[in-house]
Scaffold this active site. Structure first.
Site, PDB file in Angstrom:
ATOM      1  N   GLN A   1      45.907  42.244  34.395  1.00 16.97           N
ATOM      2  CA  GLN A   1      47.007  41.511  33.871  1.00 16.97           C
ATOM      3  C   GLN A   1      46.097  40.240  33.817  1.00 16.97           C
ATOM      4  O   GLN A   1      46.886  39.102  33.394  1.00 16.97           O
ATOM      5  CB  GLN A   1      48.081  41.444  34.687  1.00 16.97           C
ATOM      6  CG  GLN A   1      48.828  42.495  34.880  1.00 16.97           C
ATOM      7  CD  GLN A   1      49.875  42.538  36.077  1.00 16.97           C
ATOM      8  OE1 GLN A   1      51.189  42.011  36.153  1.00 16.97           O
ATOM      9  NE2 GLN A   1      49.281  43.097  37.215  1.00 16.97           N
TER      10      GLN A   1
ATOM     11  N   ASN B   1      47.021  44.371  49.164  1.00 14.83           N
ATOM     12  CA  ASN B   1      47.653  42.879  48.726  1.00 14.83           C
ATOM     13  C   ASN B   1      48.066  42.426  50.297  1.00 14.83           C
ATOM     14  O   ASN B   1      48.521  43.283  51.245  1.00 14.83           O
ATOM     15  CB  ASN B   1      49.122  43.285  48.059  1.00 14.83           C
ATOM     16  CG  ASN B   1      49.641  41.914  47.537  1.00 14.83           C
ATOM     17  OD1 ASN B   1      49.742  40.891  48.040  1.00 14.83           O
ATOM     18  ND2 ASN B   1      49.963  42.019  46.338  1.00 14.83           N
ATOM     19  N   PRO B   2      47.816  41.110  50.538  1.00 14.39           N
ATOM     20  CA  PRO B   2      48.577  40.401  51.796  1.00 14.39           C
ATOM     21  C   PRO B   2      49.696  40.697  52.146  1.00 14.39           C
ATOM     22  O   PRO B   2      50.228  40.559  53.327  1.00 14.39           O
ATOM     23  CB  PRO B   2      47.822  39.248  51.806  1.00 14.39           C
ATOM     24  CG  PRO B   2      46.963  38.816  50.451  1.00 14.39           C
ATOM     25  CD  PRO B   2      47.320  40.045  49.700  1.00 14.39           C
ATOM     26  N   GLN B   3      50.660  40.659  50.954  1.00 17.58           N
ATOM     27  CA  GLN B   3      51.985  40.650  51.125  1.00 17.58           C
ATOM     28  C   GLN B   3      52.626  41.963  50.646  1.00 17.58           C
ATOM     29  O   GLN B   3      52.051  42.683  49.679  1.00 17.58           O
ATOM     30  CB  GLN B   3      52.647  39.554  50.181  1.00 17.58           C
ATOM     31  CG  GLN B   3      52.059  38.190  50.715  1.00 17.58           C
ATOM     32  CD  GLN B   3      52.386  37.638  51.868  1.00 17.58           C
ATOM     33  OE1 GLN B   3      53.374  38.056  52.238  1.00 17.58           O
ATOM     34  NE2 GLN B   3      51.574  36.704  52.401  1.00 17.58           N
TER      35      GLN B   3
ATOM     36  N   HIS C   1      47.084  41.414  29.111  1.00 19.63           N
ATOM     37  CA  HIS C   1      47.661  40.107  28.635  1.00 19.63           C
ATOM     38  C   HIS C   1      46.660  39.272  28.022  1.00 19.63           C
ATOM     39  O   HIS C   1      46.770  37.954  28.024  1.00 19.63           O
ATOM     40  CB  HIS C   1      48.221  39.469  30.261  1.00 19.63           C
ATOM     41  CG  HIS C   1      49.470  40.187  30.615  1.00 19.63           C
ATOM     42  ND1 HIS C   1      49.763  39.771  32.075  1.00 19.63           N
ATOM     43  CD2 HIS C   1      50.192  41.011  30.248  1.00 19.63           C
ATOM     44  CE1 HIS C   1      50.856  40.757  32.220  1.00 19.63           C
ATOM     45  NE2 HIS C   1      51.110  41.377  31.341  1.00 19.63           N
TER      46      HIS C   1
ATOM     47  N   ARG D   1      43.437  25.095  32.681  1.00 20.12           N
ATOM     48  CA  ARG D   1      43.288  26.572  33.450  1.00 20.12           C
ATOM     49  C   ARG D   1      41.867  27.127  32.972  1.00 20.12           C
ATOM     50  O   ARG D   1      41.018  27.944  33.720  1.00 20.12           O
ATOM     51  CB  ARG D   1      44.428  27.458  32.930  1.00 20.12           C
ATOM     52  CG  ARG D   1      45.846  27.269  33.692  1.00 20.12           C
ATOM     53  CD  ARG D   1      46.871  28.125  33.380  1.00 20.12           C
ATOM     54  NE  ARG D   1      46.703  29.539  33.857  1.00 20.12           N
ATOM     55  CZ  ARG D   1      47.017  30.434  33.522  1.00 20.12           C
ATOM     56  NH1 ARG D   1      48.127  30.568  32.510  1.00 20.12           N
ATOM     57  NH2 ARG D   1      46.779  31.665  34.009  1.00 20.12           N
TER      58      ARG D   1
HETATM   59  P1  NAD Z   1      51.223  37.102  40.859  1.00 18.08           P
HETATM   60  O1  NAD Z   1      50.778  35.492  40.860  1.00 18.08           O
HETATM   61  O2  NAD Z   1      52.543  37.192  40.722  1.00 18.08           O
HETATM   62  O3  NAD Z   1      51.153  37.466  42.287  1.00 18.08           O
HETATM   63  C1  NAD Z   1      49.932  37.539  42.949  1.00 18.08           C
HETATM   64  C2  NAD Z   1      49.628  38.580  43.899  1.00 18.08           C
HETATM   65  O4  NAD Z   1      48.374  38.526  44.581  1.00 18.08           O
HETATM   66  C3  NAD Z   1      50.806  38.321  45.237  1.00 18.08           C
HETATM   67  O5  NAD Z   1      51.462  39.641  45.448  1.00 18.08           O
HETATM   68  C4  NAD Z   1      49.882  37.983  46.384  1.00 18.08           C
HETATM   69  O6  NAD Z   1      50.338  38.241  47.589  1.00 18.08           O
HETATM   70  C5  NAD Z   1      48.492  38.578  45.995  1.00 18.08           C
HETATM   71  N1  NAD Z   1      47.285  37.913  46.543  1.00 18.08           N
HETATM   72  C6  NAD Z   1      47.222  36.809  47.028  1.00 18.08           C
HETATM   73  N2  NAD Z   1      46.090  36.369  47.410  1.00 18.08           N
HETATM   74  C7  NAD Z   1      45.542  37.640  47.438  1.00 18.08           C
HETATM   75  C8  NAD Z   1      43.999  38.192  47.661  1.00 18.08           C
HETATM   76  N3  NAD Z   1      42.932  37.350  48.277  1.00 18.08           N
HETATM   77  N4  NAD Z   1      43.989  39.563  47.601  1.00 18.08           N
HETATM   78  C9  NAD Z   1      44.820  40.244  47.074  1.00 18.08           C
HETATM   79  N5  NAD Z   1      45.850  39.824  46.833  1.00 18.08           N
HETATM   80  C10 NAD Z   1      46.326  38.444  46.821  1.00 18.08           C
HETATM   81  O7  NAD Z   1      50.228  37.603  39.910  1.00 18.08           O
HETATM   82  P2  NAD Z   1      50.444  38.782  38.852  1.00 18.08           P
HETATM   83  O8  NAD Z   1      51.277  39.918  39.392  1.00 18.08           O
HETATM   84  O9  NAD Z   1      49.101  39.016  38.300  1.00 18.08           O
HETATM   85  O10 NAD Z   1      51.368  38.338  37.718  1.00 18.08           O
HETATM   86  C11 NAD Z   1      51.299  36.907  37.119  1.00 18.08           C
HETATM   87  C12 NAD Z   1      51.269  36.708  35.842  1.00 18.08           C
HETATM   88  O11 NAD Z   1      50.446  35.717  35.508  1.00 18.08           O
HETATM   89  C13 NAD Z   1      50.245  37.851  34.822  1.00 18.08           C
HETATM   90  O12 NAD Z   1      50.875  38.185  33.915  1.00 18.08           O
HETATM   91  C14 NAD Z   1      48.953  37.357  34.715  1.00 18.08           C
HETATM   92  O13 NAD Z   1      48.586  37.622  33.422  1.00 18.08           O
HETATM   93  C15 NAD Z   1      49.263  35.756  34.844  1.00 18.08           C
HETATM   94  N6  NAD Z   1      48.381  34.906  35.701  1.00 18.08           N
HETATM   95  C16 NAD Z   1      46.938  35.364  35.541  1.00 18.08           C
HETATM   96  C17 NAD Z   1      45.891  34.707  36.408  1.00 18.08           C
HETATM   97  C18 NAD Z   1      44.466  34.856  36.327  1.00 18.08           C
HETATM   98  O14 NAD Z   1      44.062  35.368  35.212  1.00 18.08           O
HETATM   99  N7  NAD Z   1      43.612  34.749  37.182  1.00 18.08           N
HETATM  100  C19 NAD Z   1      46.296  33.776  37.261  1.00 18.08           C
HETATM  101  C20 NAD Z   1      47.577  33.245  37.268  1.00 18.08           C
HETATM  102  C21 NAD Z   1      48.550  33.990  36.347  1.00 18.08           C
END
Ligand code: NAD
Length: 247
Positions: A101, A213-215, A119, A70
């Site tokens: 987050q 958010n798309p969803q 986080h 990652r």
């Molecule tokens: P999640 O994976 O649960 O949800 C992602 C959300 O983003 C979904 O609701 C989805 O519909 C939305 N989404 C997808 N594509 C999008 C876009 N282009 N624009 C806007 N929204 C979009 O993520 P979460 O709610 O952050 O929770 C997951 C946990 O995983 C967190 O605790 C986080 O710390 C960790 N995490 C972090 C990363 C990172 O740092 N990039 C990546 C994966 C998971």
């Protein structure tokens, strides 16, 4: 998706704004969200079952290597227009907080400064035994590498499922949300607590809640404005509509 004019007016005059971001904000940078299918070697693992202290204790090498993968994704990724738009927003709003987050550091790389990392950050490690933060380590000697102070195993400096959030970050987030007038929840599925409670806290404090958010999410019902689509497209559009002459 059309951005409502009333939201543009509200943002233009806002003094206190809080933005909560999740993994979706980094999706357009190529960093997969937890809910997107994992690729290759990692396709058969459930991220939630790897992101725990119990998983690390049971198989430290597996968990370390998953985070190393990652970390390499994040290193290859660049901030997207959504990250840059939020850095611009910070410059326009007198009292601004970006609560994230995300553990990828892409907001910092886009130029945001007022960031509350709920986080942790994948680019740091800490000693599993003593929690001392270790910024640099040798990747290829022991797997996981060892703490230079006590010889304990190093783990990523992120909050795993079942662990408490850093108290200072949590306190700062709560404080900011309780005093904001406009609250954006962007790219988060709103299922991981305590971040999932922040939109409701904002609403109770009298703020207007906006979801990008798309969803749909469990917090959609709290939002006065719901903008469906990718944040990498919508956020630059929102900034351009609100401050047309801002470079
Ligand atoms: P999640 O994976 O649960 O949800 C992602 C959300 O983003 C979904 O609701 C989805 O519909 C939305 N989404 C997808 N594509 C999008 C876009 N282009 N624009 C806007 N929204 C979009 O993520 P979460 O709610 O952050 O929770 C997951 C946990 O995983 C967190 O605790 C986080 O710390 C960790 N995490 C972090 C990363 C990172 O740092 N990039 C990546 C994966 C998971």
């Amino acid at each position: 998706m059309e951005i409502p004019s009333a939201l543009v007016d509200k943002l233009r005059s806002a003094q206190r704004v809080v933005v909560l971001t999740g993994a979706g904000v980094s999706a357009e940078s190529g960093v997969p969200t937890f809910r997107q299918a994992q690729t290759g070697l990692w396709a058969r693992y459930d991220p939630q079952s790897l992101a725990t202290a119990a998983a690390f204790t049971a198989n430290p090498r597996l968990v370390w290597e998953w985070y190393a993968w990652r970390r390499s994704l994040v290193a290859q990724a660049a901030p997207n227009p959504g990250h840059y738009a939020l850095a611009k927003l910070e410059q326009r709003i007198p009292e601004f907080s970006l609560i994230t987050q995300n553990v990828d550091g892409l907001h910092q790389r886009a130029g945001s400064h007022k960031i509350i990392e709920l986080h942790g950050n994948i680019q740091r490690t800490k000693c599993f035994d003593e929690h001392t933060v270790i910024e640099t380590w040798q990747e290829h000697t022991d797997v996981p590498p060892r703490c230079p102070h006590c010889g304990g195993m190093l783990r990523p400096d992120v909050v795993w499922f079942g662990e408490s959030l850093p108290p200072e970050a949590l306190e700062a987030a709560w404080e900011a949300v309780e005093h904001c007038e406009l609250f954006f929840t962007i790219g988060t599925s709103g299922v991981v607590e305590p971040a999932a409670s922040l939109p409701n806290l904002a609403l109770q404090a009298g703020a207007v809640v906006v979801e990008i958010n798309p969803q749909p999410t469990p917090q959609t019902r709290l939002a006065s404005y719901i903008i469906r689509g990718p944040s990498g497209v919508l956020l630059p559009e929102l900034i351009a509509r609100t401050w047309p002459n801002f470079p």
